[in-house]
Design a protein around this motif. Sequence first.
Motif, short mmCIF file in Angstrom:
data_model
loop_
_atom_site.label_atom_id
_atom_site.label_comp_id
_atom_site.label_asym_id
_atom_site.label_seq_id
_atom_site.Cartn_x
_atom_site.Cartn_y
_atom_site.Cartn_z
N LYS A 330 125.25 -17.56 60.37
CA LYS A 330 126.34 -16.72 60.48
C LYS A 330 125.71 -15.44 60.16
CE LYS A 330 130.12 -19.94 58.99
NZ LYS A 330 130.95 -20.07 57.98
N PHE A 331 124.63 -15.02 60.70
CA PHE A 331 124.07 -13.46 60.54
C PHE A 331 123.51 -13.19 61.84
CE2 PHE A 331 120.26 -15.78 59.39
CZ PHE A 331 119.22 -15.29 59.95
N VAL A 332 123.24 -11.67 61.97
CA VAL A 332 122.51 -10.94 62.96
C VAL A 332 121.38 -10.29 62.44
CG1 VAL A 332 122.81 -9.06 64.53
CG2 VAL A 332 124.81 -10.60 64.30
N ASP A 333 120.32 -10.35 63.15
CA ASP A 333 119.15 -9.61 63.06
C ASP A 333 118.54 -8.92 64.06
OD1 ASP A 333 117.16 -8.65 61.46
OD2 ASP A 333 116.29 -10.65 60.68
N VAL A 334 117.69 -7.88 63.88
CA VAL A 334 117.28 -7.25 65.10
C VAL A 334 115.75 -6.92 65.18
CG1 VAL A 334 117.41 -4.87 66.05
CG2 VAL A 334 119.33 -5.70 64.94
N PHE A 335 115.22 -7.35 66.29
CA PHE A 335 113.72 -7.27 66.56
C PHE A 335 113.20 -6.37 67.57
CE2 PHE A 335 115.66 -11.51 65.11
CZ PHE A 335 114.84 -11.62 63.90
N GLU A 336 112.07 -6.07 67.38
CA GLU A 336 111.30 -5.03 68.43
C GLU A 336 111.08 -5.95 69.66
OE1 GLU A 336 107.84 -3.21 67.21
OE2 GLU A 336 108.67 -2.26 65.41
N GLY A 337 111.38 -5.41 70.72
CA GLY A 337 110.98 -5.99 72.20
C GLY A 337 111.98 -7.17 72.63
N ASP A 338 111.79 -7.88 73.65
CA ASP A 338 112.44 -8.83 74.17
C ASP A 338 112.15 -10.12 73.67
OD1 ASP A 338 114.16 -10.46 75.58
OD2 ASP A 338 113.29 -9.79 77.57
N VAL A 339 112.75 -10.97 72.41
CA VAL A 339 112.33 -11.90 72.00
C VAL A 339 113.54 -12.69 71.83
CG1 VAL A 339 110.06 -11.13 70.96
CG2 VAL A 339 112.31 -10.72 69.86
N PRO A 340 114.15 -13.37 72.80
CA PRO A 340 115.31 -14.39 72.88
C PRO A 340 115.10 -15.37 71.89
CG PRO A 340 114.03 -14.27 74.87
CD PRO A 340 113.63 -13.25 74.20
N ASP A 341 113.80 -16.10 71.90
CA ASP A 341 113.61 -17.40 71.29
C ASP A 341 113.10 -17.11 69.78
OD1 ASP A 341 113.75 -18.52 73.70
OD2 ASP A 341 111.69 -18.26 74.33
N VAL A 342 113.27 -15.88 69.24
CA VAL A 342 113.03 -15.64 67.53
C VAL A 342 113.79 -16.64 66.78
CG1 VAL A 342 114.60 -13.94 67.53
CG2 VAL A 342 112.71 -13.96 65.74
N ASP A 343 113.29 -17.15 65.75
CA ASP A 343 114.16 -18.03 64.97
C ASP A 343 114.75 -17.26 63.88
OD1 ASP A 343 112.32 -18.05 62.91
OD2 ASP A 343 111.54 -19.89 63.44
N ALA A 344 115.65 -17.86 63.15
CA ALA A 344 116.50 -17.35 61.92
C ALA A 344 115.44 -16.75 60.96
CB ALA A 344 117.26 -18.30 61.34
N LYS A 345 114.12 -17.30 60.63
CA LYS A 345 113.12 -16.69 59.73
C LYS A 345 112.43 -15.53 60.52
CE LYS A 345 112.84 -20.28 56.21
NZ LYS A 345 111.79 -21.22 55.54
N GLY A 346 112.61 -15.24 61.63
CA GLY A 346 112.02 -14.39 62.47
C GLY A 346 110.61 -14.61 62.97
N PHE A 347 110.56 -16.01 63.18
CA PHE A 347 109.13 -16.61 63.82
C PHE A 347 109.32 -16.76 65.29
CE2 PHE A 347 108.28 -17.88 59.31
CZ PHE A 347 107.12 -17.53 59.52
N LEU A 348 108.26 -16.61 66.23
CA LEU A 348 108.40 -16.80 67.67
C LEU A 348 107.82 -18.14 67.95
CD1 LEU A 348 106.94 -13.28 68.52
CD2 LEU A 348 109.39 -13.93 68.94
#
Length: 379
Positions: A330-348
């Motif tokens: 239940k949260f939104v985060d914002v990342f640089e670039g086109d990274v649709p597969d990033v997980d909730a901890k920010g890992f690719l």
Amino acid sequence: MPMLFFALFFSLLIAFLGFLGLSDRIQLLVDLPRGFSYFIFSFRIPLILLGMIAFLFAVYEGIPVLPKVFLAIYLLLFGYMFFVGYILQPYLMYPSKQYGARYVSIDNTRAQLSPEESCLVYFSPEGAAVAFPISWVTRTRIVGISLEGKEFVMTYCILAHLGRVYFSQVEGKKIKFRVLNQLENNLVLFDENSQQLIEHIYGVFARSRKALEQAPCIVMPFQSFQALYPYGMVYFNPPGKGIWDKIVRNSLNRILHKAGGHLDSSNSDAAYPTIGYIDQRIPSKELVYGIHIANQAIAFTLEYIRSQGDCVFDTLGNQSFTLKYFPEHKFVDVFEGDVPDVDAKGFLVDGHKAERIPHANQVVWLIWSHFYPHTELRS
């Protein structure tokens, strides 16, 4: 006698200027230019000194000759306006916890926090995580912590529902953060070391427009923080037993959460009538995700992000970014670039960490659209 009456008038004038320029509540009745408050703040030290000199002279000269009722009224007027304007707002109402804040493990907070309690969350690049329960950070607004050799502060504006993480140094100079007041329904801070004002929603020094260094933070339920970071730390500031603490917290709760309060979605008005509901593309109190890059701004509603499959790729200026909603947490985060597969901890998927972008996470639309009047909107 002429000098006495001049001292009475001059001291009351200085007290009134402080009350008018630096107090929050006067803005319920008077809408003064932002520059007026900045001016009073800039000269508040000499104003305080001159006001106290005039006050002491008036009392000394007035006791033998003035009627006791007149003198009592003068003391009450001067004392109230002087105290509220110059002392209460910046030093007592919202005491900074940049130093000395208490942090505990998740296990030590489960009994006091509900699973759905909203928390401002900061993740360090090295993986440490700290949660700031909003109901506990509302009282202080400024909370400092040192992680992995770096000092930063979590700051929170209750009217904008906006958390910002600022590092405690700019160009090698340490910033000592304090709350001054709110102007146009947004928090105004100041650096006690340099005596410079800081506009919270912009993250800049008011006069120079120099930007503070920011780090990303997001809003998530406490239970999500527990699941993702079971060894994370929690800022500990539950309601205390002191009378003053109870008075302030109860007052804030009435302003924000009572029926018709500022964060009541059925109430379209701002808490202070210094701004209006001008941009009516979405409800005034809807919480949006705002991004500001290179003098351009854009905001997204959660409904829009969900309609796009919980993932949105967009650009602003020369910066491309991905907004990702994690429904299980239940949260939104914002990342640089086109990274649709990033997980909730920010890992690719390759194990690297995506670069997170500082943004306004769940900011009130009424406030965001006021300070960014030309913002794009995806809704």
